[in-house]
Design an enzyme around this catalytic site. Structure first.
Site, PDB file in Angstrom:
ATOM      1  N   GLU A 279       0.789  -1.227   0.000  1.00  0.00           N
ATOM      2  CA  GLU A 279       0.000   0.000   0.000  1.00  0.00           C
ATOM      3  C   GLU A 279       0.825   1.284   0.000  1.00  0.00           C
ATOM      4  O   GLU A 279       0.356   2.314  -0.463  1.00  0.00           O
ATOM      5  CB  GLU A 279      -0.942   0.007   1.228  1.00  0.00           C
ATOM      6  CG  GLU A 279      -2.041  -1.036   1.175  1.00  0.00           C
ATOM      7  CD  GLU A 279      -2.993  -0.810   0.010  1.00  0.00           C
ATOM      8  OE1 GLU A 279      -3.341   0.349  -0.268  1.00  0.00           O
ATOM      9  OE2 GLU A 279      -3.372  -1.805  -0.646  1.00  0.00           O
TER      10      GLU A 279
ATOM     11  N   SER B   4     -49.357 -31.716  37.793  1.00  0.00           N
ATOM     12  CA  SER B   4     -48.784 -32.699  38.719  1.00  0.00           C
ATOM     13  C   SER B   4     -47.274 -32.580  38.892  1.00  0.00           C
ATOM     14  O   SER B   4     -46.682 -33.331  39.667  1.00  0.00           O
ATOM     15  CB  SER B   4     -49.131 -34.108  38.234  1.00  0.00           C
ATOM     16  OG  SER B   4     -50.528 -34.323  38.283  1.00  0.00           O
TER      17      SER B   4
END
Length: 671
Positions: free
Chosen positions: A187, A463
């Site tokens: 770059e 239950s």
């Protein structure tokens, strides 16, 4: 005539014509350019000196234990590896984050990790499976048997701030030297010598573009690219270009090359997944390769560096041919600048891209579980901390248990055919020994946000409450035992409001006197109500409230489960029975680290002395009979019979709600 006199004469002739443009130019510079430069200078100093890149909070599952004797089969271990972002190697696993399978033997190259209790270093291990469990673990790194190790935990969610940016901030010395030098080679080769802009580079790029007839080469320095990311938009205007050049010069004047390059490596844009932008090489390494940037090979570094030019255009998953060509351009630059020798250059160019098939960027994998995690986190951390503080949150979730729970609920609802189309469900799975929540399914659409039925839905439990007042009875062994006969005769009880309460058994029959174990196994309502009335409804209600339950009214209907609870609450209740009388709070969190790895919070519970342990043991045995010949006999008649599951069913009026709570040695599930 001297040179000086000639110049003075020229100025004298030109000055009457040039003085006003010159004075206007000086005035413009003094009145606008200088103040404008000072404003930009202040902006540069403020922005970079206080630079604090936002980092999302990452949420992880628990690390998978690998130890001889741990229940495990090939499918489950493969699932655990895949959920943690491991990829299967073409040959024997060598690269961190990969695994290979040879029959019942797994070779795993782990990545290592750090968590609130320490963590582990990367290593290569061989795990041998057999007879439904891990047979042995061998450390291939040290060439010695290993007692235990862990897989690094799977990432299950990310909490983003308003920026929606995926970033892992690292210093330059934490990045591979090849990456730091390689990004300059590709770059900005004159980065160390230029002053923010490079006029010769701009001229070369302009000439190359002119020859090609379109843009083929960029002339921007690394400093200019950083300026664009931090300060500017993407508009190609003369004003923006002027600002870019001026800001770049100012940035270079105020900060060292190391500071600029470090900021660049953390800020550079390298990909996009949905609304989340991937910034910086460290985050990109996980996104594309599923492992830390420090473990990248030259060809992988070259791919990331090459993608800086255009992450979308060179996306290796969508455009592999372009990405490969661009990677090789970067490798050529590495070679030309002496970063790679001939052998390294040739080997790297011959290598495939080797990116993971799927992006390693998880936003929210398990919404129901994460609902609870977020709620618990907000008690200890602020919203800004959670959304941009770079925290690492470690949870109790077991990815395999979660996946199997989701599949089981889906299969159960589908098995009901047309009746199951409008039905919903929820599942909670817990490790009763420490209260860790291993899985949570909030509804049949388990991957979508919505009402969390596992945590927020309060429904009559029926239950499911019976084992708790049977436990109360058995805690008085001088009066009751598992063989005590209970009266299963009809009941007609006048209530304070004048109504008569007449409970019935599910089969609409009464069975005379029945042993306590049979009454629970077959869930006889009449026998259970007679027992509860003998104990005292007020005492039963008080016992249930002692677990932290609210809205428990001391009505006779309580004995048949007329209390609304969520699956999470019921799992909390059953944890007491499953863990030998230890009432541990259920946890979804293990701990939190800050961005630097410091432990901010640990979540753990030290169990005290168990209560009613003899009675709890008897209740567990009776619940095993429920699955052998009672209301959950389908389990005893299935391959699961060998697990000796202890469980209890529960239904509300007209069977609008159906519950099952069950546990084995190290797993408790409520569905």
């Amino acid at each position: 005539m001297s040179w000086f006199e000639r110049v003075r004469g020229f100025v004298a002739r030109v000055w009457p014509f040039a003085r006003w443009p010159i004075l206007i130019g000086i005035g413009f510079a003094v009145g606008f350019v200088v103040p404008y430069t000072l404003v930009l200078d202040h902006r540069v100093k403020t922005r970079v000196s206080e630079i604090d890149f936002t980092q999302p909070t990452r949420v992880y599952a628990r690390p998978q234990l690998l130890e001889a004797g741990v229940p495990m089969n090939k499918a489950t271990l493969t699932l655990e590896l895949q959920m943690a972002g491991y990829t299967e190697a073409a040959h024997v696993a060598q690269v961190p984050g990969t695994y290979s399978i040879d029959g019942g033997k797994f070779t795993i190259a782990s990545r290592g990790y750090m968590d609130p209790v320490g963590g582990e270093l990367p290593r290569r291990v061989r795990v041998t499976l057999g007879s439904g469990s891990i047979q042995s673990v061998f450390d291939l790194t040290s060439n010695k048997p290993l007692r235990r190790t862990h897989l690094d935990p799977a990432r299950i969610a990310t909490l983003y701030g308003s920026e929606q940016e995926e970033r892992i901030v690292v210093s330059l010395n934490e990045l591979p030297p090849l990456l730091v030098q390689g990004v300059q080679a590709v770059e900005d080769r004159d980065f160390k010598n230029n002053h923010g802009i490079d006029l010769s580079s701009i001229a070369r790029a302009a000439l190359a573009d002119l020859r090609a007839g379109h843009v083929v080469q960029g002339g921007s320095t690394i400093t200019q690219q950083l300026v664009r990311n931090l300060f500017l938009d993407r508009n190609q205007t003369l004003i923006r270009k002027f600002n870019e050049a001026l800001l770049s010069i100012l940035l270079d004047a105020h900060y060292t090359k190391g500071q600029i390059l470090g900021a660049y490596c953390n800020e550079v844009f390298l990909g996009q997944q949905g609304g989340q932008a991937v910034h910086g090489f460290a985050a990109a390494s996980w996104y594309y390769f599923g492992r830390p940037v420090q473990t990248l090979r030259p060809q992988e570094i070259a791919l990331l560096v090459g993608m800086v030019r255009g992450p979308s255009y060179y996306d290796p998953r969508r455009n592999p041919e372009r990405a490969l060509a661009r990677r090789n351009v970067a490798l050529d630059a590495f070679h030309a600048t002496g970063l790679l020798n001939d052998a390294q250059w040739n080997a790297a160019k011959a290598s495939p891209l080797d990116v993971t098939p799927n992006p390693q960027l998880v936003v929210d994998r398990f919404p129901a579980f994460m609902d609870v995690v977020r709620g618990q986190l907000k008690q200890d951390f602020s919203d800004p901390q959670l959304r941009s503080g770079g925290l690492k949150v470690y949870t109790t979730l077991d990815p395999a248990a979660q996946t199997y729970a989701e599949q089981s609920l889906d299969e159960a609802l589908k098995s009901l055919g047309k009746r199951g189309k409008g039905m919903e469900g929820a599942v909670v799975v817990v490790d009763p020994s420490d209260g860790d929540v291993l899985a949570m399914v909030g509804g049949r659409k388990s991957d979508q946000h919505g009402f969390n039925r596992a945590y927020d839905a309060r429904r009559p439990v029926g239950s499911s409450l019976k084992p708790f007042y049977y436990l109360m009875a058995l805690s008085n062994p001088s009066r009751w035992n598992v063989a005590s006969l209970l009266d299963d005769s009809p009941i007609a009880m006048k209530l304070p409001n004048g109504k008569v309460w007449t409970p019935r058994n599910d089969d609409h029959q009464s069975h005379g006197e029945v042993p306590m174990v049979e009454a629970l196994a077959k869930s006889y309502n009449l026998a259970s109500v007679h027992l509860g009335l003998q104990l005292g409804v007020n005492r039963v209600a008080a016992f249930l409230r002692s677990f932290g339950l609210k809205d428990v009214e001391a009505n006779p209907s309580l004995l048949l489960g007329a209390v609304d609870m969520s699956p999470f609450q019921l799992a909390q209740l059953y944890e007491f029975i499953a863990d030998d009388g230890h009432a541990l709070p259920l946890l979804t969190l293990r701990g939190v680290l800050d961005a630097r790895g410091k432990v901010l919070k640990q979540y753990a519970v030290q169990p005290g002395k168990g209560q009613y342990q003899q009675a709890v043991g008897l209740v567990r045995w009776m619940m095993q009979q429920v699955t052998q010949y009672g209301t959950a006999a389908a389990i005893g008649n299935s391959p699961l019979a060998s697990l000796h599951v202890a469980g209890k069913t529960g239904t509300s009026n007209h069977q609008r709600d159906s519950w099952f709570s069950g546990f084995t040695g190290d797993r408790l599930a409520v569905a």
